[in-house]
Design a protein around this motif. Sequence first.
Motif, PDB file in Angstrom:
ATOM      1  N   UNK A 144       0.815  -1.218   0.000  1.00 57.98           N
ATOM      2  CA  UNK A 144       0.000   0.000   0.000  1.00 57.98           C
ATOM      3  C   UNK A 144       0.853   1.274   0.000  1.00 57.98           C
ATOM      4  N   UNK A 145       2.146   1.158   0.297  1.00 60.34           N
ATOM      5  CA  UNK A 145       3.037   2.319   0.157  1.00 60.34           C
ATOM      6  C   UNK A 145       3.314   2.561  -1.319  1.00 60.34           C
ATOM      7  N   UNK A 146       3.624   1.479  -2.024  1.00 58.17           N
ATOM      8  CA  UNK A 146       3.853   1.584  -3.460  1.00 58.17           C
ATOM      9  C   UNK A 146       2.575   2.017  -4.178  1.00 58.17           C
ATOM     10  N   UNK A 147       1.453   1.483  -3.732  1.00 61.16           N
ATOM     11  CA  UNK A 147       0.165   1.870  -4.334  1.00 61.16           C
ATOM     12  C   UNK A 147      -0.057   3.366  -4.152  1.00 61.16           C
ATOM     13  N   UNK A 148       0.268   3.883  -2.966  1.00 60.62           N
ATOM     14  CA  UNK A 148       0.116   5.326  -2.740  1.00 60.62           C
ATOM     15  C   UNK A 148       1.085   6.125  -3.613  1.00 60.62           C
ATOM     16  N   UNK A 149       2.357   5.718  -3.583  1.00 53.10           N
ATOM     17  CA  UNK A 149       3.384   6.470  -4.316  1.00 53.10           C
ATOM     18  C   UNK A 149       3.058   6.603  -5.800  1.00 53.10           C
ATOM     19  N   UNK A 150       2.405   5.593  -6.371  1.00 51.69           N
ATOM     20  CA  UNK A 150       2.165   5.571  -7.816  1.00 51.69           C
ATOM     21  C   UNK A 150       0.815   6.190  -8.212  1.00 51.69           C
ATOM     22  N   UNK A 151       0.103   6.749  -7.250  1.00 56.99           N
ATOM     23  CA  UNK A 151      -1.149   7.442  -7.601  1.00 56.99           C
ATOM     24  C   UNK A 151      -0.818   8.723  -8.358  1.00 56.99           C
ATOM     25  N   UNK A 152      -1.724   9.151  -9.238  1.00 53.04           N
ATOM     26  CA  UNK A 152      -1.535  10.456  -9.876  1.00 53.04           C
ATOM     27  C   UNK A 152      -1.477  11.552  -8.807  1.00 53.04           C
ATOM     28  N   UNK A 153      -0.668  12.579  -9.052  1.00 48.71           N
ATOM     29  CA  UNK A 153      -0.515  13.655  -8.066  1.00 48.71           C
ATOM     30  C   UNK A 153      -1.871  14.281  -7.705  1.00 48.71           C
ATOM     31  N   UNK A 154      -2.749  14.376  -8.688  1.00 49.34           N
ATOM     32  CA  UNK A 154      -4.073  14.976  -8.433  1.00 49.34           C
ATOM     33  C   UNK A 154      -4.871  14.128  -7.438  1.00 49.34           C
ATOM     34  N   UNK A 155      -4.739  12.800  -7.554  1.00 45.84           N
ATOM     35  CA  UNK A 155      -5.447  11.923  -6.604  1.00 45.84           C
ATOM     36  C   UNK A 155      -4.854  12.070  -5.216  1.00 45.84           C
ATOM     37  N   UNK A 156      -3.513  12.119  -5.142  1.00 43.80           N
ATOM     38  CA  UNK A 156      -2.874  12.308  -3.823  1.00 43.80           C
ATOM     39  C   UNK A 156      -3.377  13.585  -3.170  1.00 43.80           C
ATOM     40  N   UNK A 157      -3.481  14.638  -3.952  1.00 42.73           N
ATOM     41  CA  UNK A 157      -3.943  15.925  -3.412  1.00 42.73           C
ATOM     42  C   UNK A 157      -5.392  15.798  -2.923  1.00 42.73           C
ATOM     43  N   UNK A 158      -6.186  15.046  -3.676  1.00 44.80           N
ATOM     44  CA  UNK A 158      -7.595  14.865  -3.316  1.00 44.80           C
ATOM     45  C   UNK A 158      -7.745  14.080  -2.010  1.00 44.80           C
ATOM     46  N   UNK A 197       8.152   4.770  11.703  1.00 37.30           N
ATOM     47  CA  UNK A 197       9.609   4.569  11.645  1.00 37.30           C
ATOM     48  C   UNK A 197      10.231   5.048  10.338  1.00 37.30           C
ATOM     49  N   UNK A 198       9.472   5.002   9.250  1.00 38.85           N
ATOM     50  CA  UNK A 198      10.053   5.320   7.945  1.00 38.85           C
ATOM     51  C   UNK A 198       9.561   6.651   7.388  1.00 38.85           C
ATOM     52  N   UNK A 199       8.450   7.148   7.931  1.00 34.84           N
ATOM     53  CA  UNK A 199       7.857   8.369   7.389  1.00 34.84           C
ATOM     54  C   UNK A 199       7.153   8.147   6.055  1.00 34.84           C
ATOM     55  N   UNK A 200       7.072   6.884   5.612  1.00 37.79           N
ATOM     56  CA  UNK A 200       6.429   6.601   4.311  1.00 37.79           C
ATOM     57  C   UNK A 200       4.915   6.561   4.451  1.00 37.79           C
ATOM     58  N   UNK A 201       4.256   7.121   3.454  1.00 34.09           N
ATOM     59  CA  UNK A 201       2.796   7.100   3.445  1.00 34.09           C
ATOM     60  C   UNK A 201       2.279   5.826   2.799  1.00 34.09           C
ATOM     61  N   UNK A 202       1.079   5.422   3.202  1.00 33.18           N
ATOM     62  CA  UNK A 202       0.446   4.231   2.636  1.00 33.18           C
ATOM     63  C   UNK A 202      -1.053   4.467   2.536  1.00 33.18           C
ATOM     64  N   UNK A 203      -1.657   3.904   1.503  1.00 33.64           N
ATOM     65  CA  UNK A 203      -3.123   3.918   1.427  1.00 33.64           C
ATOM     66  C   UNK A 203      -3.648   3.085   2.578  1.00 33.64           C
ATOM     67  N   UNK A 204      -4.713   3.555   3.223  1.00 36.39           N
ATOM     68  CA  UNK A 204      -5.197   2.850   4.409  1.00 36.39           C
ATOM     69  C   UNK A 204      -6.699   2.585   4.313  1.00 36.39           C
ATOM     70  N   UNK A 205      -7.104   2.060   3.184  1.00 38.49           N
ATOM     71  CA  UNK A 205      -8.499   1.649   2.953  1.00 38.49           C
ATOM     72  C   UNK A 205      -8.443   0.245   2.347  1.00 38.49           C
ATOM     73  N   UNK A 206      -9.527  -0.497   2.423  1.00 35.31           N
ATOM     74  CA  UNK A 206      -9.528  -1.807   1.771  1.00 35.31           C
ATOM     75  C   UNK A 206     -10.930  -2.237   1.383  1.00 35.31           C
ATOM     76  N   UNK A 207     -10.969  -3.185   0.457  1.00 34.76           N
ATOM     77  CA  UNK A 207     -12.211  -3.680  -0.138  1.00 34.76           C
ATOM     78  C   UNK A 207     -13.175  -4.227   0.909  1.00 34.76           C
ATOM     79  N   UNK A 208     -12.616  -5.008   1.844  1.00 32.95           N
ATOM     80  CA  UNK A 208     -13.477  -5.764   2.750  1.00 32.95           C
ATOM     81  C   UNK A 208     -14.089  -4.918   3.866  1.00 32.95           C
ATOM     82  N   UNK A 209     -13.380  -3.903   4.313  1.00 35.43           N
ATOM     83  CA  UNK A 209     -13.780  -3.257   5.565  1.00 35.43           C
ATOM     84  C   UNK A 209     -14.070  -1.768   5.484  1.00 35.43           C
ATOM     85  N   UNK A 210     -13.621  -1.096   4.425  1.00 33.57           N
ATOM     86  CA  UNK A 210     -13.876   0.341   4.368  1.00 33.57           C
ATOM     87  C   UNK A 210     -15.276   0.585   3.839  1.00 33.57           C
TER      88      UNK A 210
END
Length: 284
Positions: A144-158, A197-210
């Motif tokens: 989910x860190x890689x998934x976040x990093x590869x989002x379009x900048x506009x989506x990240x801003x949103x 610990x790393x300061x890395x962002x990650x998407x924190x939603x999922x199909x089953x529970x969000x």
Amino acid sequence: MPDSGEETELPLTFTPLGTALGARVTGLDVTNISTEDARVLYENWLKYHVLVVPGPIISEDQLVDFGRCFGALENARRQSVLALRPEIMVISNIRENGETVGALPDGELSFHFDRLHQKVPNKAGVLHAMEIPDAGGDTWFANMSLAYDTLPEATKARLEGLTALNTYEYGQTHSANKKLDADAPTAVHPVVRTVPETGRKALFICRLMTDRILELPEAESRALLDELCDHAESQRFVYAHQWTPGDILIWDNRCTIHARTDFDGRQRRLMKRVTVGDDTPPVH
Ligand code: OGA
Ligand code: MN
């Protein structure tokens, strides 16, 4: 010539399991994990998010010792007849006298973070494979860190500042006429979290529970969640683990989601699990 009685130690080695996430660990003596081993394991777990340690089936004490390299363990919420120690949770489809001996007995599971419905979800999960079916019952992990990093900048801003409601009613989240039980446990978390610990962002939603993004109208929330889940579940972010008895696998529950493929319920599948707790709620 080495002194008699002195063991030749193999170096701890981490071999990537693919380009998405995960590394295979060799050279670890799980019967005797040194402080230095624990430090190196932790560092590489932060880097790879999933570690797989192949080897023979180990005792509950050894599984607990392994888990503790990553933090304090929680006790299982339900003690299984197949476990001796309170930290051990059993994941299995085995039934004795019609009663399941463990949790998550049957078949396929959609991608999820564990305990996303709690204020403080656990930090990591550790599974140790005891018995596995001939086919299926694989566990997939998505980065989910890689998934976040590869989002379009506009989506990240949103996504900045958005929060989501997460629920435990497995399976209900996507049914057409869903109605959340009034007392189903829920928790609100940021849609994007940071691993401390790393300061890395990650998407924190999922199909089953969000269930929904609180700041958006329902239809917009649904569309965005579907878009984010589709993105995160793409093959390029996924490592699919096919189990061999004896495998120990630890995942970072702060920046990976996992899913399970279907398997023949007439075959036995038995995993022992320990859970590493966390002490602070997720923050953006
Ligand atoms: C879990 C889980 C998947 C599996 O233990 O949280 O989702 O492969 N297990 O059994
Ligand atoms: Mn799970």
